[in-house]
Write a protein that holds these residues in place. Structure first.
Motif, PDB file in Angstrom:
ATOM      1  N   SER A  83       2.308  -3.755  -5.168  1.00  0.00           N
ATOM      2  CA  SER A  83       3.113  -4.476  -3.879  1.00  0.00           C
ATOM      3  C   SER A  83       2.416  -4.512  -2.635  1.00  0.00           C
ATOM      4  O   SER A  83       2.746  -5.518  -1.964  1.00  0.00           O
ATOM      5  CB  SER A  83       4.174  -3.529  -3.785  1.00  0.00           C
ATOM      6  OG  SER A  83       4.948  -3.232  -4.871  1.00  0.00           O
ATOM      7  N   ILE A  84       1.563  -3.657  -2.222  1.00  0.00           N
ATOM      8  CA  ILE A  84       0.654  -3.919  -1.029  1.00  0.00           C
ATOM      9  C   ILE A  84      -0.008  -5.197  -0.983  1.00  0.00           C
ATOM     10  O   ILE A  84      -0.011  -6.002  -0.220  1.00  0.00           O
ATOM     11  CB  ILE A  84       0.060  -2.541  -0.867  1.00  0.00           C
ATOM     12  CG1 ILE A  84       0.662  -1.549  -0.517  1.00  0.00           C
ATOM     13  CG2 ILE A  84      -1.078  -2.926   0.404  1.00  0.00           C
ATOM     14  CD1 ILE A  84       0.299  -0.272  -0.411  1.00  0.00           C
ATOM     15  N   GLN A  85      -0.825  -5.241  -2.394  1.00  0.00           N
ATOM     16  CA  GLN A  85      -1.910  -6.433  -2.463  1.00  0.00           C
ATOM     17  C   GLN A  85      -0.853  -7.860  -2.537  1.00  0.00           C
ATOM     18  O   GLN A  85      -1.614  -8.686  -1.896  1.00  0.00           O
ATOM     19  CB  GLN A  85      -2.529  -6.240  -3.718  1.00  0.00           C
ATOM     20  CG  GLN A  85      -3.373  -7.373  -3.985  1.00  0.00           C
ATOM     21  CD  GLN A  85      -4.639  -7.144  -5.151  1.00  0.00           C
ATOM     22  OE1 GLN A  85      -4.286  -6.113  -5.717  1.00  0.00           O
ATOM     23  NE2 GLN A  85      -5.247  -8.096  -5.410  1.00  0.00           N
ATOM     24  N   GLU A  86       0.212  -7.847  -3.011  1.00  0.00           N
ATOM     25  CA  GLU A  86       1.085  -8.994  -3.200  1.00  0.00           C
ATOM     26  C   GLU A  86       1.420  -9.471  -1.701  1.00  0.00           C
ATOM     27  O   GLU A  86       1.875 -10.563  -1.725  1.00  0.00           O
ATOM     28  CB  GLU A  86       2.133  -8.789  -4.048  1.00  0.00           C
ATOM     29  CG  GLU A  86       1.602  -8.601  -5.582  1.00  0.00           C
ATOM     30  CD  GLU A  86       2.680  -8.252  -6.631  1.00  0.00           C
ATOM     31  OE1 GLU A  86       3.943  -8.069  -6.097  1.00  0.00           O
ATOM     32  OE2 GLU A  86       2.456  -8.107  -7.807  1.00  0.00           O
ATOM     33  N   THR A  87       1.835  -8.552  -1.110  1.00  0.00           N
ATOM     34  CA  THR A  87       2.479  -8.956   0.489  1.00  0.00           C
ATOM     35  C   THR A  87       1.346  -8.943   1.400  1.00  0.00           C
ATOM     36  O   THR A  87       1.409 -10.078   2.142  1.00  0.00           O
ATOM     37  CB  THR A  87       3.117  -7.484   0.737  1.00  0.00           C
ATOM     38  OG1 THR A  87       3.980  -7.074  -0.034  1.00  0.00           O
ATOM     39  CG2 THR A  87       3.979  -8.183   1.976  1.00  0.00           C
ATOM     40  N   VAL A  88       0.252  -8.126   1.730  1.00  0.00           N
ATOM     41  CA  VAL A  88      -0.796  -8.520   2.582  1.00  0.00           C
ATOM     42  C   VAL A  88      -1.867  -9.099   2.199  1.00  0.00           C
ATOM     43  O   VAL A  88      -2.933  -9.619   2.924  1.00  0.00           O
ATOM     44  CB  VAL A  88      -1.072  -7.156   3.159  1.00  0.00           C
ATOM     45  CG1 VAL A  88       0.193  -6.616   3.695  1.00  0.00           C
ATOM     46  CG2 VAL A  88      -1.725  -6.161   2.116  1.00  0.00           C
TER      47      VAL A  88
END
Length: 245
Positions: A83-88
């Motif tokens: 979720s972090i990688q996909e967002t930032v």
């Protein structure tokens, strides 16, 4: 609902958002995790919230295989990392995903509780009925919730869907519950907040009555199974049981 003159002998309860406020606890836990993400990554509110929303979506779509070689903790740490990688757009350290997961998980467990009113209700019902907790979900997750709220002694049996081949609304798990209690379907009332699993499952299993806990006052969706009773809180159950006698 078909009374056929039989007395109620047992009550089957759902856990999440029926006896405990899982949705509220989850909301508080997500807010705490948003705060951690903002601090650690220097994010604004919207970006941190977007990460959390992605995590919740992955949680909703989760299909956990206990034979897959990873624990539920590892799978959900992975949800946070993705979720972090996909967002930032860049891969966070594993430690950040781990920190997010355990902050969310532990915060949720700390907030979950069985209210004194509901605990007293269950103790009163124990004197007259057999009580069974029937909860869907992954074994570790649901057992941790049960332990966190300390409700084991209030039930004659606890059945976790993840420990069986089929979960609610499938008939097999309801039959297992009836066998555990030594009762028939018509001896039982099913109480829960989910029309799709609790109420549909109880209806299909042939229980004496289904009780829908509708705490938000939402309308019955088109095409939904119709519960025998609808109440905003499980604390209204005694009045229904009087009607069923």
């Amino acid at each position: 609902m078909d009374s056929d003159g039989k007395h109620i002998r047992a009550i089957l309860f759902d856990l999440d958002n029926t006896l405990i406020e899982t949705a509220r606890a989850g909301g508080v836990a997500i807010q705490k995790t948003c705060g951690l993400l903002k601090t650690e990554l220097g994010l604004d509110d919207d970006t941190a919230r977007s990460i959390c929303d992605r995590f919740l979506q992955k949680l909703l779509q989760e299909s956990f295989d206990p034979t897959g070689g990873r624990t539920i903790d590892e799978v959900r740490m992975g949800h946070w990392g993705e979720s972090i990688q996909e967002t930032v757009g860049h891969c966070p350290t594993l430690s950040l995903a781990t920190d997010c997961y355990y902050l969310w998980k532990n915060s949720r467990l700390e907030i979950l509780s069985l209210s004194p009113e509901i605990r007293n209700l269950l103790k009163q019902l124990q004197t007259e009925y057999k009580l069974l907790l029937l909860t869907n979900g992954e074994t570790q997750t649901q057992r941790e919730k049960v332990a966190a709220v300390g409700c084991e002694e209030l039930f004659d049996a606890i059945v976790v869907g993840g420990e069986h081949a089929q979960q609610k609304p499938f008939l097999s798990i309801f039959r297992h519950c009836f066998t555990l209690l030594g009762v028939e379907a018509q001896d039982c009332v099913m109480v829960g907040d989910s029309l799709d699993t609790d109420i549909q499952g109880g209806f299909d299993a042939g229980v004496r009555a289904t009780v829908w806990i509708n705490s938000t006052g939402r309308s019955l969706p088109d095409g939904s199974v119709e519960p025998d009773y609808t109440v905003p809180t499980v604390l209204d159950l005694p009045g229904i049981l009087v009607e069923l006698k």
